[in-house]
Write a protein that holds these residues in place. Structure first.
Motif, PDB file in Angstrom:
ATOM      1  N   GLY A  79      -7.351  10.346 -16.333  1.00 26.12           N
ATOM      2  CA  GLY A  79      -8.300  11.423 -16.070  1.00 26.12           C
ATOM      3  C   GLY A  79      -7.605  12.732 -15.752  1.00 26.12           C
ATOM      4  O   GLY A  79      -6.410  12.792 -15.476  1.00 26.12           O
ATOM      5  N   ALA A  80      -8.401  13.812 -15.812  1.00 25.26           N
ATOM      6  CA  ALA A  80      -7.849  15.138 -15.543  1.00 25.26           C
ATOM      7  C   ALA A  80      -7.830  15.440 -14.046  1.00 25.26           C
ATOM      8  O   ALA A  80      -6.903  16.066 -13.550  1.00 25.26           O
ATOM      9  CB  ALA A  80      -8.674  16.189 -16.271  1.00 25.26           C
ATOM     10  N   LYS A  81      -8.859  14.988 -13.328  1.00 24.08           N
ATOM     11  CA  LYS A  81      -8.951  15.257 -11.900  1.00 24.08           C
ATOM     12  C   LYS A  81      -9.162  13.951 -11.149  1.00 24.08           C
ATOM     13  O   LYS A  81     -10.032  13.158 -11.500  1.00 24.08           O
ATOM     14  CB  LYS A  81     -10.104  16.219 -11.604  1.00 24.08           C
ATOM     15  N   ILE A  82      -8.378  13.766 -10.114  1.00 26.25           N
ATOM     16  CA  ILE A  82      -8.479  12.554  -9.312  1.00 26.25           C
ATOM     17  C   ILE A  82      -9.238  12.887  -8.037  1.00 26.25           C
ATOM     18  O   ILE A  82      -8.865  13.822  -7.318  1.00 26.25           O
ATOM     19  CB  ILE A  82      -7.083  11.995  -8.997  1.00 26.25           C
ATOM     20  N   PRO A  83     -10.311  12.164  -7.729  1.00 25.49           N
ATOM     21  CA  PRO A  83     -11.079  12.467  -6.517  1.00 25.49           C
ATOM     22  C   PRO A  83     -10.284  12.152  -5.257  1.00 25.49           C
ATOM     23  O   PRO A  83      -9.256  11.470  -5.289  1.00 25.49           O
ATOM     24  CB  PRO A  83     -12.310  11.564  -6.638  1.00 25.49           C
ATOM     25  N   ILE A  84     -10.773  12.669  -4.140  1.00 26.28           N
ATOM     26  CA  ILE A  84     -10.118  12.428  -2.853  1.00 26.28           C
ATOM     27  C   ILE A  84     -10.886  11.411  -2.024  1.00 26.28           C
ATOM     28  O   ILE A  84     -10.518  11.139  -0.887  1.00 26.28           O
ATOM     29  CB  ILE A  84      -9.940  13.732  -2.055  1.00 26.28           C
ATOM     30  N   GLY A  85     -11.937  10.846  -2.607  1.00 26.28           N
ATOM     31  CA  GLY A  85     -12.638   9.766  -1.926  1.00 26.28           C
ATOM     32  C   GLY A  85     -13.701  10.251  -0.958  1.00 26.28           C
ATOM     33  O   GLY A  85     -13.961  11.444  -0.820  1.00 26.28           O
ATOM     34  N   ALA A 118      -6.740  15.832  12.263  1.00 25.16           N
ATOM     35  CA  ALA A 118      -5.809  14.777  12.672  1.00 25.16           C
ATOM     36  C   ALA A 118      -5.311  13.974  11.475  1.00 25.16           C
ATOM     37  O   ALA A 118      -5.487  12.756  11.404  1.00 25.16           O
ATOM     38  CB  ALA A 118      -6.429  13.866  13.727  1.00 25.16           C
ATOM     39  N   VAL A 119      -4.723  14.666  10.531  1.00 23.32           N
ATOM     40  CA  VAL A 119      -3.942  14.097   9.425  1.00 23.32           C
ATOM     41  C   VAL A 119      -4.755  13.780   8.180  1.00 23.32           C
ATOM     42  O   VAL A 119      -4.416  14.198   7.100  1.00 23.32           O
ATOM     43  CB  VAL A 119      -3.150  12.838   9.838  1.00 23.32           C
ATOM     44  N   TRP A 120      -5.822  13.015   8.298  1.00 19.36           N
ATOM     45  CA  TRP A 120      -6.556  12.656   7.090  1.00 19.36           C
ATOM     46  C   TRP A 120      -8.020  12.475   7.424  1.00 19.36           C
ATOM     47  O   TRP A 120      -8.399  12.312   8.576  1.00 19.36           O
ATOM     48  CB  TRP A 120      -5.946  11.438   6.445  1.00 19.36           C
ATOM     49  N   ALA A 121      -8.852  12.538   6.364  1.00 17.07           N
ATOM     50  CA  ALA A 121     -10.290  12.401   6.574  1.00 17.07           C
ATOM     51  C   ALA A 121     -10.960  11.624   5.457  1.00 17.07           C
ATOM     52  O   ALA A 121     -12.041  11.073   5.648  1.00 17.07           O
ATOM     53  CB  ALA A 121     -10.933  13.788   6.680  1.00 17.07           C
ATOM     54  N   THR A 122     -10.333  11.583   4.274  1.00 18.97           N
ATOM     55  CA  THR A 122     -10.886  10.843   3.143  1.00 18.97           C
ATOM     56  C   THR A 122      -9.768  10.083   2.442  1.00 18.97           C
ATOM     57  O   THR A 122      -8.582  10.396   2.627  1.00 18.97           O
ATOM     58  CB  THR A 122     -11.558  11.765   2.110  1.00 18.97           C
ATOM     59  N   ALA A 123     -10.136   9.109   1.629  1.00 14.85           N
ATOM     60  CA  ALA A 123      -9.152   8.380   0.829  1.00 14.85           C
ATOM     61  C   ALA A 123      -9.841   7.814  -0.407  1.00 14.85           C
ATOM     62  O   ALA A 123     -10.976   7.334  -0.338  1.00 14.85           O
ATOM     63  CB  ALA A 123      -8.509   7.246   1.629  1.00 14.85           C
ATOM     64  N   HIS A 124      -9.135   7.914  -1.528  1.00 16.52           N
ATOM     65  CA  HIS A 124      -9.630   7.362  -2.807  1.00 16.52           C
ATOM     66  C   HIS A 124      -8.646   6.335  -3.319  1.00 16.52           C
ATOM     67  O   HIS A 124      -7.444   6.604  -3.407  1.00 16.52           O
ATOM     68  CB  HIS A 124      -9.794   8.489  -3.836  1.00 16.52           C
ATOM     69  N   ARG A 125      -9.141   5.159  -3.654  1.00 11.08           N
ATOM     70  CA  ARG A 125      -8.290   4.106  -4.200  1.00 11.08           C
ATOM     71  C   ARG A 125      -8.136   4.331  -5.708  1.00 11.08           C
ATOM     72  O   ARG A 125      -9.108   4.236  -6.466  1.00 11.08           O
ATOM     73  CB  ARG A 125      -8.895   2.736  -3.926  1.00 11.08           C
ATOM     74  N   ASN A 176      -5.174   8.033  -2.623  1.00  9.09           N
ATOM     75  CA  ASN A 176      -5.054   9.481  -2.667  1.00  9.09           C
ATOM     76  C   ASN A 176      -5.783  10.030  -1.452  1.00  9.09           C
ATOM     77  O   ASN A 176      -7.010  10.015  -1.381  1.00  9.09           O
ATOM     78  CB  ASN A 176      -5.675  10.032  -3.957  1.00  9.09           C
ATOM     79  N   ASP A 177      -5.004  10.479  -0.454  1.00 14.79           N
ATOM     80  CA  ASP A 177      -5.565  10.905   0.830  1.00 14.79           C
ATOM     81  C   ASP A 177      -5.859  12.399   0.850  1.00 14.79           C
ATOM     82  O   ASP A 177      -5.268  13.181   0.118  1.00 14.79           O
ATOM     83  CB  ASP A 177      -4.584  10.624   1.968  1.00 14.79           C
ATOM     84  N   TYR A 178      -6.754  12.755   1.748  1.00 15.78           N
ATOM     85  CA  TYR A 178      -7.016  14.170   2.019  1.00 15.78           C
ATOM     86  C   TYR A 178      -7.336  14.322   3.491  1.00 15.78           C
ATOM     87  O   TYR A 178      -8.089  13.511   4.056  1.00 15.78           O
ATOM     88  CB  TYR A 178      -8.192  14.682   1.191  1.00 15.78           C
ATOM     89  N   GLY A 179      -6.774  15.338   4.104  1.00 16.33           N
ATOM     90  CA  GLY A 179      -7.086  15.622   5.497  1.00 16.33           C
ATOM     91  C   GLY A 179      -6.173  16.685   6.054  1.00 16.33           C
ATOM     92  O   GLY A 179      -4.956  16.542   6.008  1.00 16.33           O
ATOM     93  N   PRO A 180      -6.729  17.765   6.563  1.00 16.75           N
ATOM     94  CA  PRO A 180      -5.903  18.821   7.155  1.00 16.75           C
ATOM     95  C   PRO A 180      -5.443  18.453   8.561  1.00 16.75           C
ATOM     96  O   PRO A 180      -5.957  17.520   9.192  1.00 16.75           O
ATOM     97  CB  PRO A 180      -6.858  20.020   7.186  1.00 16.75           C
ATOM     98  N   THR A 181      -4.469  19.208   9.052  1.00 20.23           N
ATOM     99  CA  THR A 181      -3.981  19.022  10.422  1.00 20.23           C
ATOM    100  C   THR A 181      -5.140  19.107  11.412  1.00 20.23           C
ATOM    101  O   THR A 181      -5.174  18.381  12.419  1.00 20.23           O
ATOM    102  CB  THR A 181      -2.939  20.098  10.753  1.00 20.23           C
ATOM    103  N   LEU A 211       0.842  -1.204   0.000  1.00 23.10           N
ATOM    104  CA  LEU A 211       0.000   0.000   0.000  1.00 23.10           C
ATOM    105  C   LEU A 211       0.867   1.240   0.000  1.00 23.10           C
ATOM    106  O   LEU A 211       1.877   1.306   0.688  1.00 23.10           O
ATOM    107  CB  LEU A 211      -0.923   0.019   1.222  1.00 23.10           C
ATOM    108  N   VAL A 212       0.436   2.239  -0.786  1.00 23.68           N
ATOM    109  CA  VAL A 212       1.062   3.558  -0.795  1.00 23.68           C
ATOM    110  C   VAL A 212      -0.027   4.572  -0.486  1.00 23.68           C
ATOM    111  O   VAL A 212      -1.079   4.600  -1.135  1.00 23.68           O
ATOM    112  CB  VAL A 212       1.706   3.872  -2.161  1.00 23.68           C
ATOM    113  N   SER A 213       0.220   5.399   0.517  1.00 24.31           N
ATOM    114  CA  SER A 213      -0.736   6.414   0.925  1.00 24.31           C
ATOM    115  C   SER A 213      -0.087   7.780   0.739  1.00 24.31           C
ATOM    116  O   SER A 213       0.930   8.079   1.372  1.00 24.31           O
ATOM    117  CB  SER A 213      -1.126   6.203   2.399  1.00 24.31           C
ATOM    118  N   VAL A 214      -0.654   8.568  -0.176  1.00 16.85           N
ATOM    119  CA  VAL A 214      -0.068   9.873  -0.460  1.00 16.85           C
ATOM    120  C   VAL A 214      -1.118  10.962  -0.280  1.00 16.85           C
ATOM    121  O   VAL A 214      -2.315  10.745  -0.468  1.00 16.85           O
ATOM    122  CB  VAL A 214       0.524   9.945  -1.886  1.00 16.85           C
TER     123      VAL A 214
END
Length: 814
Positions: free
Chosen positions: A621-627, A606-613, A598-603, A571-574
């Motif tokens: 694609g042009a835009k990759i969702p954040i899940g 607590a680091v992350w809140a969403t993730a898209h596989r 593809n992770d998303y989450g502000p400080t 697994l790679v989490s970026v």
């Protein structure tokens, strides 16, 4: 061939049986210039009593045929049998010939033959509402060709109700309350006042129409909303009723009509609008119309249909899971003391050794009187000692604030002062106004102290819009909930490569997920993190199963690996910056068996809140969702009034759930502004307003589309451009400064600082020296553009658009 758009067409429903053959024979001598054709749309046992898509196709065909015949015949008529004793009459004429007079000849050949050179009979302007069409709907170019959509409309409404519903819907689409409407031919400025009832808005429109002056007939509109009435009338002894049938030509970009049969009919330019988007907008308009009829307050109208509301509510809620309510260090202490917990350079620590050294740090801090609610600064370089220090602070009951060694002295002083830190933990020499404790010198047995999950775990400083960094306070409970949520990626890491600096909140995600799960953290040294050869050697020396990184650094990892050394990768989490599709493609090629998140989450969450596989579709694609939201998180996309926005429209991403941080350290005003009561949660729940603009797709995928404010993601870090501007303005010769991002030829964002110097004597070297004194390297502008003064508009404000178009050779900085 004459242009069909110059023709005039009308359609009527004619009641009573007609004999087409006899009518054509009598017309041959009375009105030979008329072309009369007939169709039969009925079949045994089946009658077509409603205007369907075939009617529009017929009218289009008649228009095109008339364009061919018009040189020989100034009029063409079609009679279409649609049911027993019912015909649709379509008349297409040119210029001044009156279509109604032509219809009279069709129904009664003995009627007076119309003059081909006479004036067209005056037309009553239909009840109309015109507005600026929201750009959110458009996805193409004007074609002039129309398509038609029909939806049932069960509401007994008039033009004012329809205008009010259109104004409210547009206010949701455009994120502004004002609209210019043309109602019944009268221009009416409308403001969808959030404090009013919807019937107040209807009443205002009715009054404005009653006292207004109609605009000239034929006024074209971007959107036309009409109410079609077909009063009972007779012509040539037969009952007729004028009907609206699209001829396939897009006179307006969008035409919305309410028919007397209880239908909402939308004709739209097929080149501008996608059929699905128009269908969705029609459903939303009907939902708003129902709320207007019910006199619902404007503030409470969401502009979403019922199914949409249910879908958005479902997308917004992560799975609720049970999480042990305990402290972070407690979870780390439970693992096999013989197992390797941390590898960094030449240092390897087992869980037993890590806990023993952390206990010694906690013991020394206790000797200094450090405990609950205290802050301890840590010089957080890429070293095993930094992780020991973090765990030791947590065990002492205090919270830590990490400091990157490369930070400018001024920034370090600010963090130490603003955080209220009592002591600094370092390994080796470190200049500080506070007492400095060397982690390597700590000895002694630690007596466990009571730490509550609600207690503060750490404070991480992020960029500040006023030019001053601000600290985010995160509790043990928040980071434990966040760490638990990482289970969506599978079991905890066996060997996790954490490439991000430890002062960056993203590093905490991989670090604590691994340590609380009993795995091994592989922490690259400074040279291994940036030297491809050293990084390649590390990958071969310590087989990696997981990677936590920012996209740009993960690209370096793949480059350094060169197709080998990542055979065990699972697994790679970026996260931390936009994910380039090319990186997804490279990952899928080099590591096809490893999951890429593809992770998303502000400080503040607590680091992350969403993730898209990510999958193959994201590589092109042009835009990759954040899940979607992770377990125990809630993600909402809200407008300025904290209402959920419909899918496809932008709003502010707001995050809820137990992982939301306490707030900003020693900044109650800012905390109250950004951490607000959660209108969708239980009493006491809060939402963090991220400032990120996002939108749901129709499939429930969340996308980031920009910033509400002037904050950007830069080189993996969240940065307020205002803080960079403040640092540049600090130079004594700088009059003013504007910092913005521009895309370079290589596709990467470049930071440009436009500087007003007055006398123009500033040099690039002087500016870089000043910025380096105040800001870390990742915040330095790529290019300084020194001008005598910054361009300003008539109001005196800086003209940002002129700066965006300013000719700068970005190739030189890319």
């Amino acid at each position: 061939m004459p242009d069909p758009t110059q023709l005039t067409d009308r359609a009527w429903l004619v009641l009573g049986e007609l004999d087409l053959g006899r009518a054509r024979a009598r017309l041959a001598s009375a009105f030979p210039a008329l072309r009369l054709v007939g169709y039969d749309f009925t079949s045994p046992g089946e009658e077509h009593t409603e205007a369907g898509a075939c009617w529009g196709e017929l009218v289009r065909a008649e228009t095109e045929s008339a364009a061919i015949d018009i040189a020989a015949a100034p009029a063409r008529a079609a009679l279409v049998r649609i049911a027993r004793d019912q015909h649709l009459a379509v008349v297409v004429t040119r210029g001044a010939l009156d279509p109604r007079a032509v219809l009279a000849c069709v129904l009664d050949p003995a009627a007076p033959v119309p003059e081909t050179g006479g004036q067209v009979a005056a037309e009553i302007l239909p009840k109309m509402v015109t507005v600026d069409l929201p750009a959110a709907l458009r996805n193409g170019q004007r074609s002039g060709s129309a398509s038609t959509l029909v939806r049932p409309c069960p509401h007994d409404v008039d033009e004012a109700d329809l205008a009010a519903a259109a104004a409210i819907l547009l206010s949701r689409y455009r994120s502004r309350p004002d609209a210019e409407l043309l109602v019944s031919g009268v221009r009416v400025p409308v403001v969808a006042d959030e404090q009013a009832s919807s019937q107040d808005l209807v009443h205002h429109i009715r009054q404005a129409v009653a006292g207004g002056t109609p605009v000239p007939q034929g006024t074209e509109a971007t959107v036309a909303v009409t109410r079609h009435r077909s009063p009972r009338e007779f012509l040539a002894g037969r009952e007729i009723r004028q009907v609206h049938v699209s001829d396939g030509r897009a006179t307006h970009e969008l035409t919305i009509a309410l028919t007397e049969d209880g239908e909402l009919r939308i004709d739209y330019d097929a080149g501008l609008f996608d059929t699905h988007d128009v269908f969705v907008a029609a459903n939303r308009l009907l939902a708003v119309l129902a709320d207007v009829v019910a006199d619902k307050p404007v503030l409470e109208i969401s502009a979403m249909a019922g199914l949409e509301r249910d879908a958005v509510a479902s997308w917004s809620q992560g799975v609720v899971q049970a999480v042990e309510d305990t402290c972070l260090h407690t979870l780390v202490e439970r693992h096999d003391p013989e197992k390797v917990a941390l590898v960094c350079g030449g240092t390897s620590l087992t869980y037993g050794e890590l806990n023993k050294r952390a206990n010694a740090v906690a013991h020394r801090l206790g000797r200094f009187g450090v405990g609950k609610d205290d802050i301890v600064a840590i010089l957080a370089d890429r070293a095993a000692e930094s992780v020991v220090a973090m765990l030791g602070v947590l065990k002492s009951g205090a919270a830590y604030v990490p400091i990157e060694p490369s930070y400018p002295a001024e920034r370090v002083r600010h963090i130490l002062s603003d955080s209220g830190a009592r002591i600094v933990l370092a390994h080796g020499e470190f200049e500080s106004p506070l007492p400095v404790l060397d982690v390597c010198d700590c000895t002694g047995e630690h007596t466990p102290v009571r730490v509550d999950p609600a207690d503060l775990a750490y404070v991480i400083y992020t960029s500040g819009s006023t030019g001053v960094p601000k600290g985010v306070s995160v509790s043990h409970r928040s980071i434990v909930v966040s760490t638990h949520a990482r289970g969506v990626g599978g079991p905890p890491p066996e060997r996790d490569l954490v490439t991000m600096p430890l002062c960056f909140d993203g590093a905490a995600g991989g670090l604590y997920w691994t340590l609380t799960g009993g795995g091994t953290v592989v922490l690259p040294t400074e040279s291994e993190a940036h030297d491809p050869l050293a990084l390649r050697a590390l990958l071969h020396r310590a087989p990696i199963t997981h990677i936590h990184s920012v996209p740009s650094h993960y690209g370096l990892v793949l480059q350094a690996a060169g197709g080998s050394g990542l055979e065990e990768l699972k697994l790679v989490s970026v996260g931390g910056e936009p994910m380039p599709p090319k990186l997804v493609a490279r990952h899928l090629f080099d590591c096809p068996d490893a999951v890429l998140l593809n992770d998303y989450g502000p400080t503040e969450a607590a680091v992350w809140a969403t993730a898209h596989r990510c999958d193959i579709a994201d590589a092109t694609g042009a835009k990759i969702p954040i899940g979607g939201p992770l377990p125990n998180y809630r993600i909402h996309v809200l407008d300025a009034r904290m209402r959920p926005v419909p899918p496809g429209l932008p709003g502010e991403i707001c995050i809820g759930g137990p992982a939301v941080a306490r707030g900003y350290h020693q900044r109650p005003g800012l905390t109250a502004d950004r951490f607000v009561p959660d209108p969708f949660g239980a009493p006491g729940d809060r939402l963090y307003r991220t400032g990120d603009r996002g939108q749901w797709s129709a499939q429930g995928e969340l996308h980031i589309i920009g910033r509400v404010d002037n904050q950007v993601k830069l080189r993996g870090f969240r940065v307020e451009l205002g803080e960079i501007e403040a640092a540049v303005r600090n130079h004594r010769s700088v009059v003013d400064c504007v910092v913005m991002l521009r895309a370079a030829p290589n596709g990467q964002d470049q930071v440009l600082a436009f500087v007003a110097s007055g006398d123009g004597g500033l040099t690039d070297a002087e500016l870089r020296s000043e910025v380096a004194r105040l800001l870390p390297a990742y915040m330095h502008p790529d290019r300084f553009v020194v001008l005598p003064e910054l361009p300003r508009g008539p109001s005196g404000k800086i003209d940002a658009q002129r700066l965006r178009n300013y000719d700068v050779d970005l190739a030189a900085v890319s």
